[in-house]
Motif scaffolding. Structure first.
Motif, PDB file in Angstrom:
ATOM      1  N   LEU A  66       0.837  -1.202   0.000  1.00 15.84           N
ATOM      2  CA  LEU A  66       0.000   0.000   0.000  1.00 15.84           C
ATOM      3  C   LEU A  66       0.874   1.254   0.000  1.00 15.84           C
ATOM      4  O   LEU A  66       0.641   2.194  -0.773  1.00 15.84           O
ATOM      5  CB  LEU A  66      -0.929  -0.019   1.213  1.00 15.84           C
ATOM      6  CG  LEU A  66      -1.894   1.162   1.408  1.00 15.84           C
ATOM      7  CD1 LEU A  66      -3.128   0.709   2.179  1.00 15.84           C
ATOM      8  CD2 LEU A  66      -1.241   2.331   2.153  1.00 15.84           C
ATOM      9  N   LEU A  67       1.882   1.277   0.850  1.00 14.48           N
ATOM     10  CA  LEU A  67       2.759   2.445   0.945  1.00 14.48           C
ATOM     11  C   LEU A  67       3.457   2.738  -0.380  1.00 14.48           C
ATOM     12  O   LEU A  67       3.659   3.898  -0.748  1.00 14.48           O
ATOM     13  CB  LEU A  67       3.803   2.225   2.039  1.00 14.48           C
ATOM     14  CG  LEU A  67       3.292   2.207   3.488  1.00 14.48           C
ATOM     15  CD1 LEU A  67       4.416   1.828   4.434  1.00 14.48           C
ATOM     16  CD2 LEU A  67       2.699   3.556   3.876  1.00 14.48           C
ATOM     17  N   GLN A  68       3.810   1.681  -1.099  1.00 14.30           N
ATOM     18  CA  GLN A  68       4.516   1.860  -2.364  1.00 14.30           C
ATOM     19  C   GLN A  68       3.652   2.551  -3.417  1.00 14.30           C
ATOM     20  O   GLN A  68       4.174   3.157  -4.353  1.00 14.30           O
ATOM     21  CB  GLN A  68       4.992   0.505  -2.887  1.00 14.30           C
ATOM     22  CG  GLN A  68       6.145  -0.072  -2.074  1.00 14.30           C
ATOM     23  CD  GLN A  68       6.541  -1.457  -2.538  1.00 14.30           C
ATOM     24  OE1 GLN A  68       5.689  -2.300  -2.803  1.00 14.30           O
ATOM     25  NE2 GLN A  68       7.834  -1.701  -2.645  1.00 14.30           N
ATOM     26  N   GLN A  69       2.331   2.471  -3.264  1.00 21.37           N
ATOM     27  CA  GLN A  69       1.431   3.048  -4.263  1.00 21.37           C
ATOM     28  C   GLN A  69       0.974   4.464  -3.921  1.00 21.37           C
ATOM     29  O   GLN A  69       0.261   5.094  -4.691  1.00 21.37           O
ATOM     30  CB  GLN A  69       0.207   2.142  -4.444  1.00 21.37           C
ATOM     31  CG  GLN A  69       0.563   0.766  -4.992  1.00 21.37           C
ATOM     32  CD  GLN A  69      -0.648   0.020  -5.506  1.00 21.37           C
ATOM     33  OE1 GLN A  69      -1.612   0.622  -5.970  1.00 21.37           O
ATOM     34  NE2 GLN A  69      -0.612  -1.295  -5.430  1.00 21.37           N
ATOM     35  N   LEU A  70       1.385   4.967  -2.772  1.00 22.74           N
ATOM     36  CA  LEU A  70       0.948   6.295  -2.345  1.00 22.74           C
ATOM     37  C   LEU A  70       1.737   7.411  -3.027  1.00 22.74           C
ATOM     38  O   LEU A  70       2.943   7.305  -3.230  1.00 22.74           O
ATOM     39  CB  LEU A  70       1.115   6.440  -0.833  1.00 22.74           C
ATOM     40  CG  LEU A  70       0.132   5.685   0.066  1.00 22.74           C
ATOM     41  CD1 LEU A  70       0.531   5.872   1.525  1.00 22.74           C
ATOM     42  CD2 LEU A  70      -1.295   6.161  -0.155  1.00 22.74           C
ATOM     43  N   LYS A  71       1.035   8.484  -3.349  1.00 21.25           N
ATOM     44  CA  LYS A  71       1.688   9.709  -3.801  1.00 21.25           C
ATOM     45  C   LYS A  71       1.913  10.630  -2.597  1.00 21.25           C
ATOM     46  O   LYS A  71       2.968  11.218  -2.437  1.00 21.25           O
ATOM     47  CB  LYS A  71       0.830  10.409  -4.853  1.00 21.25           C
ATOM     48  CG  LYS A  71       0.693   9.618  -6.147  1.00 21.25           C
ATOM     49  CD  LYS A  71      -0.187  10.351  -7.150  1.00 21.25           C
ATOM     50  CE  LYS A  71      -0.332   9.547  -8.436  1.00 21.25           C
ATOM     51  NZ  LYS A  71      -1.233  10.224  -9.412  1.00 21.25           N
ATOM     52  N   PHE A  72       0.886  10.737  -1.748  1.00 24.56           N
ATOM     53  CA  PHE A  72       0.990  11.551  -0.534  1.00 24.56           C
ATOM     54  C   PHE A  72       1.578  10.700   0.591  1.00 24.56           C
ATOM     55  O   PHE A  72       1.015   9.672   0.961  1.00 24.56           O
ATOM     56  CB  PHE A  72      -0.392  12.074  -0.122  1.00 24.56           C
ATOM     57  CG  PHE A  72      -0.380  12.838   1.179  1.00 24.56           C
ATOM     58  CD1 PHE A  72       0.085  14.144   1.227  1.00 24.56           C
ATOM     59  CD2 PHE A  72      -0.814  12.241   2.355  1.00 24.56           C
ATOM     60  CE1 PHE A  72       0.108  14.849   2.426  1.00 24.56           C
ATOM     61  CE2 PHE A  72      -0.798  12.935   3.557  1.00 24.56           C
ATOM     62  CZ  PHE A  72      -0.331  14.243   3.587  1.00 24.56           C
ATOM     63  N   LYS A  73       2.737  11.103   1.109  1.00 24.72           N
ATOM     64  CA  LYS A  73       3.399  10.326   2.159  1.00 24.72           C
ATOM     65  C   LYS A  73       3.810  11.199   3.345  1.00 24.72           C
ATOM     66  O   LYS A  73       4.614  10.788   4.176  1.00 24.72           O
ATOM     67  CB  LYS A  73       4.630   9.617   1.591  1.00 24.72           C
ATOM     68  CG  LYS A  73       4.303   8.596   0.515  1.00 24.72           C
ATOM     69  CD  LYS A  73       5.544   7.903  -0.007  1.00 24.72           C
ATOM     70  CE  LYS A  73       5.187   6.902  -1.096  1.00 24.72           C
ATOM     71  NZ  LYS A  73       6.385   6.212  -1.635  1.00 24.72           N
ATOM     72  N   GLU A  74       3.252  12.394   3.423  1.00 29.25           N
ATOM     73  CA  GLU A  74       3.650  13.307   4.494  1.00 29.25           C
ATOM     74  C   GLU A  74       2.757  13.129   5.715  1.00 29.25           C
ATOM     75  O   GLU A  74       1.985  14.009   6.086  1.00 29.25           O
ATOM     76  CB  GLU A  74       3.623  14.746   3.982  1.00 29.25           C
ATOM     77  CG  GLU A  74       4.640  14.998   2.884  1.00 29.25           C
ATOM     78  CD  GLU A  74       4.645  16.439   2.428  1.00 29.25           C
ATOM     79  OE1 GLU A  74       3.845  17.231   2.976  1.00 29.25           O
ATOM     80  OE2 GLU A  74       5.431  16.774   1.533  1.00 29.25           O
TER      81      GLU A  74
END
Length: 248
Positions: A66-74
Protein backbone atom coordinates in the motif's frame (compact mmCIF):
# COMPACT_ATOMS: atom_id res chain seq x y z
CA UNK A 1 -6.42 18.23 16.51
CA UNK A 2 -4.55 15.53 14.57
CA UNK A 3 -6.60 13.68 11.97
CA UNK A 4 -6.09 9.93 11.66
CA UNK A 5 -7.08 7.13 9.28
CA UNK A 6 -7.30 3.45 10.26
CA UNK A 7 -6.69 0.71 7.67
CA UNK A 8 -7.15 -2.90 8.80
CA UNK A 9 -8.69 -5.87 7.00
CA UNK A 10 -10.61 -6.81 10.17
CA UNK A 11 -13.41 -4.53 11.35
CA UNK A 12 -12.79 -5.55 14.95
CA UNK A 13 -9.24 -4.23 14.61
CA UNK A 14 -10.55 -0.88 13.40
CA UNK A 15 -13.17 -0.75 16.15
CA UNK A 16 -10.54 -1.49 18.79
CA UNK A 17 -8.33 1.43 17.72
CA UNK A 18 -11.31 3.80 17.44
CA UNK A 19 -12.50 2.89 20.92
CA UNK A 20 -9.05 3.27 22.48
CA UNK A 21 -8.39 6.58 20.74
CA UNK A 22 -11.76 7.97 21.80
CA UNK A 23 -11.30 6.86 25.39
CA UNK A 24 -7.61 7.46 26.06
CA UNK A 25 -6.04 9.76 23.45
CA UNK A 26 -6.50 13.51 23.33
CA UNK A 27 -6.02 15.66 20.24
CA UNK A 28 -6.55 12.78 17.78
CA UNK A 29 -9.70 12.23 15.73
CA UNK A 30 -10.38 9.25 13.45
CA UNK A 31 -11.69 10.81 10.23
CA UNK A 32 -11.87 7.72 8.02
CA UNK A 33 -11.44 3.95 8.04
CA UNK A 34 -11.24 1.05 5.61
CA UNK A 35 -11.03 -2.74 5.66
CA UNK A 36 -9.70 -2.67 2.08
CA UNK A 37 -6.16 -1.59 1.24
CA UNK A 38 -7.19 -0.21 -2.16
CA UNK A 39 -9.80 2.06 -0.60
CA UNK A 40 -7.29 3.04 2.06
CA UNK A 41 -5.04 4.51 -0.63
CA UNK A 42 -7.86 6.76 -1.84
CA UNK A 43 -8.68 7.85 1.72
CA UNK A 44 -5.08 8.84 2.41
CA UNK A 45 -4.83 10.79 -0.85
CA UNK A 46 -8.17 12.55 -0.21
CA UNK A 47 -7.89 13.35 3.51
CA UNK A 48 -4.10 13.85 3.75
CA UNK A 49 -4.12 12.88 7.45
CA UNK A 50 -1.43 13.55 10.03
CA UNK A 51 -1.52 9.92 11.29
CA UNK A 52 -2.20 6.58 9.59
CA UNK A 53 -2.77 3.39 11.60
CA UNK A 54 -1.85 0.68 9.09
CA UNK A 55 -2.19 -3.08 9.42
CA UNK A 56 0.75 -4.97 7.92
CA UNK A 57 -0.93 -8.29 7.20
CA UNK A 58 -3.82 -7.80 4.77
CA UNK A 59 -5.02 -9.97 1.87
CA UNK A 60 -4.55 -8.88 -1.77
CA UNK A 61 -2.28 -5.99 -0.75
CA UNK A 62 -0.25 -5.79 2.47
CA UNK A 63 0.64 -2.60 4.30
CA UNK A 64 4.02 -2.21 2.63
CA UNK A 65 2.58 -2.66 -0.85
CA UNK A 66 0.00 0.00 0.00
CA UNK A 67 2.76 2.44 0.95
CA UNK A 68 4.52 1.86 -2.36
CA UNK A 69 1.43 3.05 -4.26
CA UNK A 70 0.95 6.30 -2.34
CA UNK A 71 1.69 9.71 -3.80
CA UNK A 72 0.99 11.55 -0.53
CA UNK A 73 3.40 10.33 2.16
CA UNK A 74 3.65 13.31 4.49
CA UNK A 75 2.10 11.67 7.53
CA UNK A 76 3.20 9.87 10.67
CA UNK A 77 2.83 6.12 10.43
CA UNK A 78 1.87 3.66 13.16
CA UNK A 79 1.90 0.04 12.02
CA UNK A 80 -0.38 -2.53 13.65
CA UNK A 81 0.43 -6.23 13.46
CA UNK A 82 0.21 -9.57 15.21
CA UNK A 83 3.39 -11.09 13.76
CA UNK A 84 5.86 -10.81 10.85
CA UNK A 85 9.23 -10.76 12.61
CA UNK A 86 11.34 -9.66 9.64
CA UNK A 87 9.02 -6.75 8.86
CA UNK A 88 9.09 -5.65 12.51
CA UNK A 89 12.88 -5.63 12.44
CA UNK A 90 12.81 -3.35 9.39
CA UNK A 91 10.34 -1.05 11.17
CA UNK A 92 12.58 -0.89 14.25
CA UNK A 93 15.65 -0.21 12.11
CA UNK A 94 13.91 2.84 10.65
CA UNK A 95 12.69 4.15 14.03
CA UNK A 96 9.03 3.91 13.03
CA UNK A 97 6.21 3.13 15.43
CA UNK A 98 4.21 -0.08 15.63
CA UNK A 99 1.60 -1.64 17.88
CA UNK A 100 1.31 -5.37 18.53
CA UNK A 101 -2.19 -6.85 18.55
CA UNK A 102 -4.12 -7.08 20.77
CA UNK A 103 -3.38 -3.40 21.27
CA UNK A 104 -2.73 -2.16 24.79
CA UNK A 105 -4.05 1.34 25.52
CA UNK A 106 -0.79 2.34 27.23
CA UNK A 107 1.21 1.36 24.13
CA UNK A 108 -1.22 3.32 21.97
CA UNK A 109 -0.87 6.43 24.13
CA UNK A 110 2.93 6.18 24.02
CA UNK A 111 2.98 5.73 20.22
CA UNK A 112 0.71 8.74 19.65
CA UNK A 113 2.80 10.88 21.99
CA UNK A 114 5.92 10.01 19.99
CA UNK A 115 4.07 10.91 16.79
CA UNK A 116 2.94 14.26 18.23
CA UNK A 117 6.51 15.04 19.23
CA UNK A 118 7.78 14.23 15.74
CA UNK A 119 5.02 16.35 14.20
CA UNK A 120 6.00 19.35 16.31
CA UNK A 121 9.60 18.89 15.22
CA UNK A 122 8.43 18.60 11.60
CA UNK A 123 10.29 15.32 11.12
CA UNK A 124 8.29 13.01 8.89
CA UNK A 125 9.08 9.28 8.59
CA UNK A 126 11.47 8.21 5.86
CA UNK A 127 9.13 5.76 4.14
CA UNK A 128 11.47 5.45 1.18
CA UNK A 129 14.22 4.00 3.36
CA UNK A 130 11.80 1.50 4.90
CA UNK A 131 10.49 0.35 1.52
CA UNK A 132 14.03 -0.01 0.21
CA UNK A 133 14.95 -2.26 3.12
CA UNK A 134 11.81 -4.36 2.70
CA UNK A 135 12.59 -4.94 -0.97
CA UNK A 136 16.12 -6.10 -0.13
CA UNK A 137 17.37 -9.64 -0.85
CA UNK A 138 16.16 -10.74 2.62
CA UNK A 139 12.50 -10.09 1.76
CA UNK A 140 10.49 -13.30 2.07
CA UNK A 141 13.07 -14.79 4.39
CA UNK A 142 13.03 -15.29 8.14
CA UNK A 143 15.96 -14.78 10.52
CA UNK A 144 17.23 -17.95 12.18
CA UNK A 145 19.47 -17.43 15.21
CA UNK A 146 22.17 -20.06 14.74
CA UNK A 147 24.77 -19.95 17.54
CA UNK A 148 26.47 -16.54 17.31
CA UNK A 149 25.02 -15.44 13.96
CA UNK A 150 21.71 -14.81 12.22
CA UNK A 151 21.06 -16.75 9.02
CA UNK A 152 18.23 -15.68 6.69
CA UNK A 153 16.35 -18.61 5.14
CA UNK A 154 13.58 -18.50 2.56
CA UNK A 155 10.35 -19.66 4.20
CA UNK A 156 9.52 -21.73 1.12
CA UNK A 157 12.71 -23.76 1.63
CA UNK A 158 11.68 -24.93 5.11
CA UNK A 159 10.16 -28.43 5.17
CA UNK A 160 9.52 -28.72 8.89
CA UNK A 161 10.54 -27.58 12.38
CA UNK A 162 10.99 -29.84 15.38
CA UNK A 163 11.20 -28.89 19.04
CA UNK A 164 14.35 -29.80 20.94
CA UNK A 165 13.85 -28.58 24.52
CA UNK A 166 14.48 -24.80 24.43
CA UNK A 167 15.81 -25.04 20.87
CA UNK A 168 14.25 -25.73 17.48
CA UNK A 169 15.66 -27.87 14.67
CA UNK A 170 14.83 -26.51 11.21
CA UNK A 171 14.99 -28.89 8.23
CA UNK A 172 15.28 -27.40 4.73
CA UNK A 173 14.94 -28.59 1.14
CA UNK A 174 18.70 -28.46 0.72
CA UNK A 175 19.11 -31.21 3.30
CA UNK A 176 20.33 -28.80 5.97
CA UNK A 177 19.49 -29.12 9.65
CA UNK A 178 19.82 -25.91 11.65
CA UNK A 179 19.60 -25.77 15.44
CA UNK A 180 17.99 -22.47 16.41
CA UNK A 181 18.15 -20.82 19.83
CA UNK A 182 14.40 -20.17 19.94
CA UNK A 183 11.44 -22.29 20.95
CA UNK A 184 8.95 -23.85 18.56
CA UNK A 185 6.31 -21.51 19.99
CA UNK A 186 8.25 -18.49 18.69
CA UNK A 187 8.10 -19.88 15.17
CA UNK A 188 4.46 -20.86 15.48
CA UNK A 189 3.65 -17.16 15.96
CA UNK A 190 5.80 -16.24 12.98
CA UNK A 191 4.82 -18.96 10.50
CA UNK A 192 1.43 -20.44 11.39
CA UNK A 193 -0.86 -17.71 10.09
CA UNK A 194 -2.96 -16.85 7.05
CA UNK A 195 0.09 -15.51 5.20
CA UNK A 196 1.95 -18.82 5.22
CA UNK A 197 1.48 -22.54 4.57
CA UNK A 198 2.71 -23.84 7.92
CA UNK A 199 0.73 -25.75 10.54
CA UNK A 200 1.62 -26.88 14.04
CA UNK A 201 0.44 -30.49 13.89
CA UNK A 202 1.92 -31.66 17.18
CA UNK A 203 3.37 -30.21 20.37
CA UNK A 204 6.84 -30.85 18.96
CA UNK A 205 6.30 -30.31 15.23
CA UNK A 206 5.47 -27.60 12.67
CA UNK A 207 5.28 -28.64 9.02
CA UNK A 208 5.20 -26.81 5.71
CA UNK A 209 2.00 -28.11 4.10
CA UNK A 210 3.58 -27.74 0.66
CA UNK A 211 5.91 -30.62 1.51
CA UNK A 212 3.34 -33.15 2.72
CA UNK A 213 3.84 -36.35 0.71
CA UNK A 214 1.51 -38.78 2.44
CA UNK A 215 -0.82 -39.21 5.41
CA UNK A 216 -1.30 -42.53 7.17
CA UNK A 217 -3.87 -43.28 9.87
CA UNK A 218 -1.63 -45.84 11.57
CA UNK A 219 -1.20 -45.40 15.34
CA UNK A 220 -3.31 -42.26 15.51
CA UNK A 221 -1.98 -40.67 12.35
CA UNK A 222 1.39 -39.78 10.83
CA UNK A 223 2.32 -37.22 8.18
CA UNK A 224 5.12 -38.14 5.79
CA UNK A 225 7.09 -35.09 4.64
CA UNK A 226 9.36 -34.60 1.64
CA UNK A 227 12.47 -35.44 3.67
CA UNK A 228 10.91 -38.85 4.43
CA UNK A 229 10.18 -38.04 8.07
CA UNK A 230 7.13 -39.47 9.87
CA UNK A 231 5.61 -36.61 11.85
CA UNK A 232 2.97 -37.55 14.46
CA UNK A 233 -0.41 -35.82 14.24
CA UNK A 234 -1.88 -34.85 17.61
CA UNK A 235 -5.56 -35.47 18.33
CA UNK A 236 -6.40 -31.81 18.83
CA UNK A 237 -4.90 -30.92 15.42
CA UNK A 238 -6.40 -33.82 13.49
CA UNK A 239 -9.60 -32.06 12.37
CA UNK A 240 -7.72 -28.98 11.19
CA UNK A 241 -5.23 -31.04 9.20
CA UNK A 242 -7.87 -33.31 7.66
CA UNK A 243 -9.90 -30.25 6.66
CA UNK A 244 -6.85 -28.91 4.83
CA UNK A 245 -6.30 -32.35 3.26
CA UNK A 246 -9.88 -32.43 1.93
CA UNK A 247 -9.63 -28.90 0.53
CA UNK A 248 -6.40 -29.79 -1.18
Amino acid sequence: MLRAIVIDDEQKGINSIKLLVEKFVKDVRIVAESIEAEKGISLIEDYKPEIVFLDINMPHMNGFELLQQLKFKEFSLIFTTAHTEYALQAIKNNALDYLLKPINHEDLIAAVERVKKKTKQETLPDLGKLLEELSSPNKGKIPLHVKDKVEYVNKNDIIRLESDSNYTNVFTTGGKKLMISKTLGDYETLLCNKENTFMRVHQSHIINLNYVVKFTKDNGGFIITKDNCSVPLSKNKKDEFLTWLDVK
